[in-house]
Write an enzyme that holds these catalytic residues in place. Structure first.
Site, PDB file in Angstrom:
ATOM      1  N   TYR A 102       0.819  -1.212   0.000  1.00 43.80           N
ATOM      2  CA  TYR A 102       0.000   0.000   0.000  1.00 43.80           C
ATOM      3  C   TYR A 102       0.858   1.270   0.000  1.00 43.80           C
ATOM      4  O   TYR A 102       0.673   2.169  -0.827  1.00 43.80           O
ATOM      5  CB  TYR A 102      -0.935  -0.013   1.211  1.00 43.80           C
ATOM      6  CG  TYR A 102      -1.793   1.214   1.315  1.00 43.80           C
ATOM      7  CD1 TYR A 102      -2.887   1.392   0.481  1.00 43.80           C
ATOM      8  CD2 TYR A 102      -1.498   2.218   2.230  1.00 43.80           C
ATOM      9  CE1 TYR A 102      -3.669   2.530   0.552  1.00 43.80           C
ATOM     10  CE2 TYR A 102      -2.274   3.361   2.310  1.00 43.80           C
ATOM     11  CZ  TYR A 102      -3.363   3.508   1.472  1.00 43.80           C
ATOM     12  OH  TYR A 102      -4.137   4.646   1.551  1.00 43.80           O
ATOM     13  N   GLN A 103       1.794   1.353   0.916  1.00 44.67           N
ATOM     14  CA  GLN A 103       2.586   2.584   1.083  1.00 44.67           C
ATOM     15  C   GLN A 103       3.413   2.879  -0.165  1.00 44.67           C
ATOM     16  O   GLN A 103       3.519   4.030  -0.600  1.00 44.67           O
ATOM     17  CB  GLN A 103       3.558   2.439   2.271  1.00 44.67           C
ATOM     18  CG  GLN A 103       2.966   1.810   3.501  1.00 44.67           C
ATOM     19  CD  GLN A 103       2.423   2.814   4.497  1.00 44.67           C
ATOM     20  OE1 GLN A 103       2.027   3.905   4.116  1.00 44.67           O
ATOM     21  NE2 GLN A 103       2.390   2.430   5.751  1.00 44.67           N
ATOM     22  N   ASP A 127       0.767   7.429   9.950  1.00 47.83           N
ATOM     23  CA  ASP A 127       1.679   6.344  10.338  1.00 47.83           C
ATOM     24  C   ASP A 127       3.120   6.619   9.927  1.00 47.83           C
ATOM     25  O   ASP A 127       4.045   6.098  10.540  1.00 47.83           O
ATOM     26  CB  ASP A 127       1.189   5.009   9.764  1.00 47.83           C
ATOM     27  CG  ASP A 127       0.971   5.069   8.265  1.00 47.83           C
ATOM     28  OD1 ASP A 127       1.962   5.000   7.519  1.00 47.83           O
ATOM     29  OD2 ASP A 127      -0.182   5.178   7.823  1.00 47.83           O
ATOM     30  N   ASP A 178      -6.305  19.625  10.479  1.00 55.06           N
ATOM     31  CA  ASP A 178      -7.163  19.051   9.441  1.00 55.06           C
ATOM     32  C   ASP A 178      -6.633  19.464   8.061  1.00 55.06           C
ATOM     33  O   ASP A 178      -6.396  20.646   7.819  1.00 55.06           O
ATOM     34  CB  ASP A 178      -8.581  19.594   9.665  1.00 55.06           C
ATOM     35  CG  ASP A 178      -9.599  18.990   8.712  1.00 55.06           C
ATOM     36  OD1 ASP A 178      -9.194  18.464   7.658  1.00 55.06           O
ATOM     37  OD2 ASP A 178     -10.799  19.035   9.034  1.00 55.06           O
ATOM     38  N   ASP A 197      -4.493  10.289   2.071  1.00 56.60           N
ATOM     39  CA  ASP A 197      -4.615   8.987   2.760  1.00 56.60           C
ATOM     40  C   ASP A 197      -5.416   9.209   4.028  1.00 56.60           C
ATOM     41  O   ASP A 197      -5.019   8.825   5.120  1.00 56.60           O
ATOM     42  CB  ASP A 197      -3.202   8.467   3.084  1.00 56.60           C
ATOM     43  CG  ASP A 197      -3.231   7.080   3.721  1.00 56.60           C
ATOM     44  OD1 ASP A 197      -4.125   6.284   3.377  1.00 56.60           O
ATOM     45  OD2 ASP A 197      -2.370   6.811   4.578  1.00 56.60           O
ATOM     46  N   ASP A 200     -11.622   6.758   4.260  1.00 57.25           N
ATOM     47  CA  ASP A 200     -11.764   5.425   3.704  1.00 57.25           C
ATOM     48  C   ASP A 200     -13.237   5.107   3.727  1.00 57.25           C
ATOM     49  O   ASP A 200     -13.843   5.105   4.797  1.00 57.25           O
ATOM     50  CB  ASP A 200     -10.982   4.461   4.582  1.00 57.25           C
ATOM     51  CG  ASP A 200     -11.155   3.017   4.167  1.00 57.25           C
ATOM     52  OD1 ASP A 200     -11.462   2.781   2.996  1.00 57.25           O
ATOM     53  OD2 ASP A 200     -10.986   2.139   5.028  1.00 57.25           O
ATOM     54  N   TYR A 266      -6.358  -6.349   3.328  1.00 60.96           N
ATOM     55  CA  TYR A 266      -7.511  -5.480   3.083  1.00 60.96           C
ATOM     56  C   TYR A 266      -8.679  -6.311   2.547  1.00 60.96           C
ATOM     57  O   TYR A 266      -8.473  -7.341   1.898  1.00 60.96           O
ATOM     58  CB  TYR A 266      -7.152  -4.379   2.087  1.00 60.96           C
ATOM     59  CG  TYR A 266      -6.264  -3.296   2.653  1.00 60.96           C
ATOM     60  CD1 TYR A 266      -6.030  -3.182   4.023  1.00 60.96           C
ATOM     61  CD2 TYR A 266      -5.656  -2.363   1.824  1.00 60.96           C
ATOM     62  CE1 TYR A 266      -5.218  -2.180   4.542  1.00 60.96           C
ATOM     63  CE2 TYR A 266      -4.838  -1.356   2.342  1.00 60.96           C
ATOM     64  CZ  TYR A 266      -4.622  -1.277   3.690  1.00 60.96           C
ATOM     65  OH  TYR A 266      -3.820  -0.286   4.192  1.00 60.96           O
TER      66      TYR A 266
END
Lengths: 330, 330
Positions: A102-103, A127, A178, A197, A200, A266
């Site tokens: 993913y990253q 993260d 934000d 990112d 979701d 996922y």
């Protein structure tokens, strides 16, 4: 084929000579019942509201951390199959085993699609793994990241140091706020690339589409700048790819492409990405103009201690090849 | 980062100013216990012995059929998310929703890699879906299939008519027998392509490698003929790709390539394929020499009622692009 009236106790199989056939149910069986979302002890189960009726279960060895910030609930688990797992408000965020996929893809798909990216904005991605990947690009001179939750960063720093190592890059400027607010005051045409990112999943009916969020993303990009955002799974019945692409084409005015890549932890085992460019120099996302393979990867540039595990130029182009059921509708 | 001795009731988060942090566990927590392989009522759970500690769960609406042949135990389920599901001895075989991916790729990867395939042997694949896909190739004049279990074929015919429709192709010759036995009497150099869909999974330590099975497959192929067999998931820690490729290169003497493709109902969400050619005209599996797109697909050739849903020439080539962790070891 056995007709309905031929069915005996074994759906017709004995009649057809299958002496060993033993049938315990047939099509007239009543619906079976069970828990809507079972949570067996010792297992973590993620149920995706986007594709009900299935779940991915992970066996848990230990709960390493459980805590609540002012925004969200966090759990760090030690799993049998995926190493450490970070769970945010009940949804699996990343695992040690497959975070590379993913990253690396959400970062290098946009950054390798344009020559010489210099200024990058990351919205979410607290993260630090995407920062770690941006860090591999020697052309980059400035990285802004907007993450609302300082506690999330600290938990990642403690339990996932190889992911959070991205914060060690001196080009990183962390803004605890934000991303929507940050964008309102961002100068027009500032960034070569913006990676989102933060929420979701992405769906045209999502509340974010009623807001000017993506317009502010497009404005903050230079001409021919690029945005990448995760965009569900091709296997989800809820994914309306033509509508998604149409919506983003109207906002960004440049090219829009959809990619997908396997991420086993996922739901459905894959994740999609939507890539958009603004008006200006044409961007062909499917062919890396700035291949990571040929300069930085494997060298010591950036803060990552190892070269990319997943991304390479062939995977880049391959990720835009879609199965016919999806290709024929975009 | 919080040091061990700084940890209070909340792993150090309160001390660091996270007033909302509430911690219920830390790294000193005892291992948690639970069922090894839970089976919640109303759900089908598949546990892969190749990757313990994870499972894919499907919610079940009805059991449509359950029976036992002289060889194996079969269940047909109606699931919420994947339509009908066929389970053989506890292992998920196919689902209505995603069977297209597996059947189309295991068939067209080999058949589209060589010009003008005429004689094809299928070992296993009793559901008929691979036959349906072979049927799309107008160059094919003869299709042998070896399937041991007549009851399995009948159950597929009743519950999955769109899959079992492959048997309706007049070029198909069904042999109810063990493929190994069939191969012993097969004439040398008979087949252009052999597809093996008979055992799961393929590993160099599997008992089949001690037998002459694959030697008989290679002998039954013409020079420059091709074999395709499913070959685990790239995500399984047990997959030893260099050893697998080395073993098959020694047996087949031509080219050997590994492909992978997403199939969400399978463990880890992907399945791999190993493709081998015998000595003779060189086969580059990564570039379709016989693209299905350009002649048969979408036309009315063969027994399938719809064009391929998954396979196309771009997906063909893309499936051979491997992530760096796998690419760098083959």
């Amino acid at each position: 084929m056995a007709k309905e009236e031929e069915k005996g106790e074994c759906g017709g199989w004995k009649e057809k000579g299958h002496e060993n056939g033993v049938c315990t149910a047939d099509a007239s069986a009543k619906p079976i019942t069970g828990d809507e979302n079972p949570q067996p002890p010792g297992w973590f189960a993620e149920y995706s509201p986007l594709w009900p009726g299935q779940a991915h279960f992970l066996k848990i060895e230990r709960v390493l951390f459980e805590g609540k910030s002012q925004y969200q609930h966090m759990i760090v688990l030690e799993s049998t199959a995926y190493g450490k797992v970070f769970v945010l408000d009940g949804a699996l965020q990343l695992t040690e085993k497959d975070e590379c996929a993913y990253q690396e893809m959400i970062t290098h798909l946009p950054l390798c699609s344009i020559p010489n990216p210099q200024k990058v904005l990351l919205i979410g991605g607290g993260d630090g793994g995407i920062l770690r990947e941006i860090s591999r690009h020697s052309s980059v001179v400035h990285i802004d990241i907007c993450e609302m939750d300082m506690m999330l960063i600290d938990v990642y720093r403690e339990f996932f140091p190889e992911v959070a190592i991205g914060y060690d890059d001196p080009r990183v400027r962390l803004h605890i706020m934000d991303g929507s607010e940050f964008l309102k005051s961002a100068q027009v045409g500032t960034y070569d690339a913006i990676i989102v990112d933060a929420f979701d999943p992405i769906r045209p009916e999502h509340e974010i589409f009623g807001s000017p969020f993506f317009e502010t993303v497009a404005k903050a990009l230079r001409e021919g700048g690029v945005m990448c955002i995760q965009a569900e799974s091709l296997w989800f019945p809820s994914l309306n790819l033509p509508k998604l692409i149409h919506t983003f084409r109207n906002i960004f005015k440049g090219s829009v492409s959809y990619a997908w890549t396997p991420v086993p932890a996922y739901p459905s085992g894959v994740i999609g990405f939507l890539l958009c460019s603004t008006e200006g120099p044409h961007v062909d996302f499917t062919r890396p103009a700035n291949p990571l393979d040929h300069h930085d990867a494997g060298s010591s540039f950036g803060v990552a201690k190892e070269p990319p595990k997943f991304y390479n130029a062939e995977m880049h182009s391959a990720s835009f090849c879609l199965p016919s059921f999806a290709r024929d509708c975009v």
